[in-house]
Design a protein around this motif. Structure first.
Motif, PDB file in Angstrom:
ATOM      1  N   THR A  47       0.830  -1.197   0.000  1.00 42.54           N
ATOM      2  CA  THR A  47       0.000   0.000   0.000  1.00 42.54           C
ATOM      3  C   THR A  47       0.868   1.251   0.000  1.00 42.54           C
ATOM      4  O   THR A  47       0.543   2.251  -0.639  1.00 42.54           O
ATOM      5  CB  THR A  47      -0.926  -0.010   1.228  1.00 42.54           C
ATOM      6  N   GLN A  95      -8.620  -0.130  -1.118  1.00 47.00           N
ATOM      7  CA  GLN A  95      -9.188  -1.287  -0.464  1.00 47.00           C
ATOM      8  C   GLN A  95     -10.493  -0.860   0.184  1.00 47.00           C
ATOM      9  O   GLN A  95     -10.591   0.167   0.830  1.00 47.00           O
ATOM     10  CB  GLN A  95      -8.212  -1.785   0.599  1.00 47.00           C
ATOM     11  N   ASP A 175      -5.663  -1.500  -5.087  1.00 46.84           N
ATOM     12  CA  ASP A 175      -5.076  -1.978  -3.831  1.00 46.84           C
ATOM     13  C   ASP A 175      -6.045  -2.922  -3.134  1.00 46.84           C
ATOM     14  O   ASP A 175      -7.058  -2.478  -2.599  1.00 46.84           O
ATOM     15  CB  ASP A 175      -4.746  -0.780  -2.939  1.00 46.84           C
ATOM     16  N   GLU A 176      -5.739  -4.183  -3.152  1.00 43.40           N
ATOM     17  CA  GLU A 176      -6.554  -5.182  -2.444  1.00 43.40           C
ATOM     18  C   GLU A 176      -8.033  -5.038  -2.787  1.00 43.40           C
ATOM     19  O   GLU A 176      -8.875  -4.989  -1.892  1.00 43.40           O
ATOM     20  CB  GLU A 176      -6.404  -5.041  -0.934  1.00 43.40           C
TER      21      GLU A 176
HETATM   22 MG   LIG Z   1      -2.224  -2.692   2.045  1.00 39.00          MG
END
Ligand SMILES: [Mg+2]
Ligand SMILES: Nc1ncnc2c1ncn2[C@@H]1O[C@H](COP(=O)(O)OP(=O)(O)OP(=O)(O)O)[C@@H](O)[C@H]1O
Ligand code: SF4
Lengths: 572, 327
Positions: A47, A95, A175-176
């Protein structure tokens, strides 16, 4: 020309207590239209890389290195200068979490907000474009007027995606995006992403700890560990033959790749403290050498667009057998070829299972590898030296073998202490006091009591399971780099053998030795093996990744073996 | 839904009943009665010294010689009819007395609410934006130290400086006595001129609270993920702060404003005394001194009801501002 280029990026969080080197000198490039995946376990700095690219790192971060977007240096731009690139060129799908979106603003407004800011577009058109975006990501436009808390996690993730696509960006950082979603939604989002990428040619940087998800979308993977890149290369190659020990651990602890195997995480922890100079993986590495704790390895090309950072050039070979042959002379004067031109390799820290019917030559092969018998021809190299000459069975960090029958490997008339101590005694290792301590340690390892009472027991008084553990302790006391376990559970009942096997795998995982596990029981083998070699009448007929061998056996004999197993275990 | 509403109304009514009971019994628990006051000196009005005979006559006239519970029942019955009783001191209906003084108090309280909220939010935002810089530290220390000064003391200081020495503002009253205005503008100006110091005093007493709340909430809010999202969208600092950060940080400030009005209703009594401002506070004070039971009851009731109304309003407004609050 690469769309994004990162040179020696370092992002260190300066907290009150210490400095967290979340990203510590990484470099990579993304070509126009490419999908690059970044994988790594939690806390490896993924991240932070994403936030670094967007220029969104908190104030207490020391950033160095270069980030170039279309050859323009964006890493040193002030906030306002960065706003030129944000969302129009580079967007990020965060995320999903409840607070990623403003809780008091309608989601439609949050999607249209950047359009009004960055695009020259009338308010009415903005709304219809927003509705289009909602449809694109598979959401009914009626949700535009809801608030974030009124949507489910999957719906919010879609809104975030719509938001990211609103200004038609070039580079999409994800991100995720699917980590918090159920398997079904995850698949839908994946398909959606693949679809969008095909249609619009987005360049994507996909960040996740889920290597299966990333590899189903990306074309190249970069593996991060503790703020550094340890391996990078094309997806297929990384999955099939990971070269860095960490990558292997990551791939092997992924349930979707190893369907049958039990999950064993990578033991150990990331080194703490910012003074550590060596390879960050060394505390967990099973093949570290002296230099590993002194200097950090650099990322080096190893051919085929692959790069790895390891002082030993990646996972090293522990044992190599070349063209082994062995035959027994039968009473009638005929010869039977028990081992027929066998070549194999065992790498550091790996579990290789050799399976085959009774009489296929497995034990003979094991004896040759352990230097108990000599091959008629061919050679066995252990750690690049020759076994027969080096005699690796008689020293620490060598090869140890545990036999099929616990009653023959430990004499009835030996006490537990004598049985475990014997190899130390024979090889004249340590003083008497040292030996006792080593024996106690070894017994603890195999979950046996190390009380004086137990030490004085005769092996004959023990149960089969206990005796097999004593045999295991006897091997462990020599701290082997390679353990050969020859049908060690076949004489035990189901429950005891499951226990012994778990113990063995646990030991292997923790201590990081390599293992050759010989068995005729395919089901048990699959629970622990990384690779499988199938033997039939002295020959290795098939060898490969255990799930490949299981799912798509190529040899006729293997097919029969696999079928017989399924017929046995599944009543359908 | 209906059930919810019923229970809500029930709660409201029982709260009101408790307030009424306290309003009724509390004044009567004070020593003395309306006709035996000796401490009337402060009010500065004529002291009527009564004979015991007269006193008993008046007690009987106002029904104050009857048992307490009977008086309470009568009071409740009259209240149902909207009759707050007659002021013993002013010799006119309590409702009229209140109507005469309430507007001044409302002017001061609402003026102070607006001023303290607006300036508290502005200062709090400035402070949060400059967090970790000197200006924030100085401002915060100053504000906290300032909040330690009691409001009546602050009022006295302001009165001394601006009215006594500088003669910039009047010493007492809500309007210039016997003034002859040339049109409503001049009248309005006169009213503001008189209200200025009381409003400022009351505002200052609440300013630090609003300021600190705004500052701290903003600082928390700016660490939230949605602020990072807003930044990522390249919306620009101003939009990020105003539309995303402040909009969320104001939620607790709104709640606080509701409570604040309640606190100020209490504080205004002192402030009005300091500036001899003829609002409800001053009236309440003289009513207490004169043991004017009906008037005390009426004023306390009005204060309690207005606090209740404010809280209701705040609940409603908050529900509109924060979609997460269930309807
Ligand atoms: Mg992360
Ligand atoms: N604002 C911060 N201040 C200090 N340390 C931080 C901060 N943000 C992250 N870290 C630390 O930096 C390291 C890397 O964090 P990062 O969020 O980049 O990891 P990640 O790979 O994204 O992990 P995950 O898979 O859990 O999301 C962690 O050790 C984390 O504790
Ligand atoms: S062998 Fe050394 S350099 Fe390679 S991964 Fe292990 S510890 Fe790191």
């Amino acid at each position: 020309m690469s769309l994004l280029k990162i040179n020696d990026l370092k992002c260190h969080y300066l907290t009150d207590i210490d400095t967290v080197k979340a990203v510590d000198g990484i470099s990579f490039e993304i070509e126009d239209g490419e999908i690059l995946g970044i994988v790594g376990e939690s806390g490896s700095g993924k991240t932070t890389v994403a936030l670094g690219i967007m220029g969104l790192l908190p104030e207490n971060t020391a950033i160095s290195g270069e980030i170039l977007y279309r050859d323009e240096l964006i890493s040193s731009l002030p906030e306002a200068g960065m706003d030129r690139f944000r969302w129009k060129d580079i967007t990020i799908v965060f995320q999903n979490g409840l607070e990623v979106m403003n809780p008091v603003m309608k989601v439609g407004v949050q999607v249209t907000e950047p359009m009004i800011k960055h695009l020259d577009i009338s308010p009415e058109k903005v709304r219809s474009k927003c509705a289009d975006l909602f449809r694109t990501v598979g959401l009914d436009p009626k949700w535009m007027d809801s608030y974030p808390h009124q949507l489910s996690g999957g719906m919010r993730q879609r809104v975030l995606l719509a938001m990211a696509l609103s200004c038609d960006p070039k580079l999409l950082i994800l991100d995720e995006v699917t980590s918090a979603l159920d398997a079904f939604t995850r698949k839908e989002i994946r398909d959606l992403l693949v679809d969008l990428q095909k249609k619009n040619g987005y360049t994507m940087l996909m960040i996740s700890h889920d290597i299966t998800f990333v590899s189903s979308v990306a074309s190249r993977i970069t593996v991060m560990y503790s703020g550094k890149v340890v391996e990078t290369g094309p997806v297929r190659e990384i999955l099939v033959s990971p070269r860095h020990p960490y990558t292997r651990g990551l791939v092997h602890s992924t349930p979707d790749i190893f369907v049958y195997k039990d999950l064993w995480g990578i033991p150990g922890d990331v080194p703490a403290g910012d003074e550590f100079k060596g390879c960050p993986f060394s505390p967990r590495c099973t093949q570290k050498i002296d230099i590993c704790s002194k200097a950090s390895p650099v990322l080096m090309p190893v051919g085929g667009r692959r790069e790895i950072a390891c002082h030993r050039g990646g996972i090293a070979n522990l044992l190599e057998a070349k063209n082994l042959n062995f035959s027994y002379r039968l009473p009638d004067g005929e010869y039977i070829q028990a081992v027929d031109n066998v070549s194999l390799e065992v790498t550091e820290g790996e579990v290789l299972a050799i399976v085959g019917q009774t009489g296929s030559g497995k034990s003979t092969l094991a004896h040759i590898l352990a230097n108990v018998i000599r091959p008629e021809s061919g050679e066995v190299l252990f750690m690049d030296g020759n076994v027969s000459r080096g005699n690796y069975g008689n020293r620490f960090n060598g090869i140890q073998i545990v036999f099929q029958d616990p009653f023959s490997s430990t004499s009835n008339r030996f006490t537990v202490l004598d049985a475990v101590k014997e190899p130390l005694y024979i090889n004249k290792i340590g003083s008497n006091g040292d030996r006792l301590q080593m024996v106690k340690n070894a017994l603890e390892l195999v979950h046996l009591p190390s009380t004086d009472n137990f030490l004085r027991k005769y092996c004959g008084e023990l149960s089969g399971g206990q005796r097999q553990r004593v045999a295991l302790a006897r091997a462990m006391v020599m701290q082997p780099k390679l353990l050969i376990a020859d049908e060690i559970t076949s004489a035990l009942d189901v429950s005891t053998s499951a226990n012994v096997l778990r113990l063995l795998k646990g030991l292997q995982n923790r201590r990081g030795f390599a293992m050759i596990y010989i068995s005729h029981d395919l089901s048990l083998t699959l629970k622990i093996a990384d690779r499988i070699a199938v033997m039939n009448s002295g020959k290795i007929v098939e060898m490969g990744n255990s799930h490949d061998v299981m799912l798509s056996p190529s040899d006729e004999y293997t097919k029969r073996l696999v079928d017989s197993r399924i017929g046995l275990c599944c009543h359908n | 839904m209906v059930k919810d509403r019923n229970s809500f109304i029930f709660r409201l009514l029982s709260t009101l009943f408790v307030i009424l009971a306290i309003n009724f019994f509390l004044p009567r628990m004070m020593p003395g009665d309306p006709f035996s006051t000796t401490s009337a000196d402060e009010v500065g009005e004529d002291i009527i010294v009564m004979t015991e005979e007269q006193r008993l006559y008046y007690l009987n006239y106002y029904g104050l010689d009857r048992p307490l519970h009977e008086q309470f029942l009568v009071y409740m019955k009259n209240l149902m009819k909207g009759d707050l009783g007659r002021s013993i001191y002013y010799k006119m209906p309590v409702r009229d007395v209140i109507m005469l003084h309430l507007p001044w108090t409302m002017l001061v309280v609402f003026g102070a609410t607006v001023i303290s909220t607006v300036s508290g939010v502005v200062l709090g935002t400035l402070s949060a934006k400059n967090r970790k810089k000197g200006s924030d530290k100085i401002m915060m220390t100053g504000m906290i130290a300032f909040a330690e000064i009691p409001s009546f003391l602050l009022g006295l200081i302001l009165l001394l400086i601006f009215s006594v020495y500088l003669r910039l503002f009047p010493l007492a009253g809500a309007v210039t006595p016997f003034a002859d205005y040339n049109g409503p503008a001049e009248q309005a100006w006169d009213i503001l001129y008189h209200a200025f110091l009381p409003v400022v005093t009351l505002s200052l007493s609440q300013l630090t609270g609003v300021y600190l709340l705004t500052r701290n909430t903003l600082i928390t809010v700016t660490t939230k993920d949605y602020i990072r999202t807003a930044r990522a969208k390249g919306l620009g600092e101003k939009t990020v702060w105003v539309r995303h950060a402040l909009r969320n940080a104001l939620l607790p400030v709104v709640t606080r404003t509701g409570f604040m009005i309640g606190i100020m209703m209490g504080g205004v009594v002192l402030v009005e005394s300091v500036f001899s401002y003829p609002g409800l506070g001053m009236t309440l004070r003289s009513a207490v001194v004169g043991r004017d039971y009906p008037l005390i009851q009426g004023i306390l009731l009005i204060i309690a009801v207005s606090i209740l109304i404010c809280n209701l309003l705040v609940d409603k407004i908050y529900g509109k501002l924060d979609p997460r609050v269930g309807i």
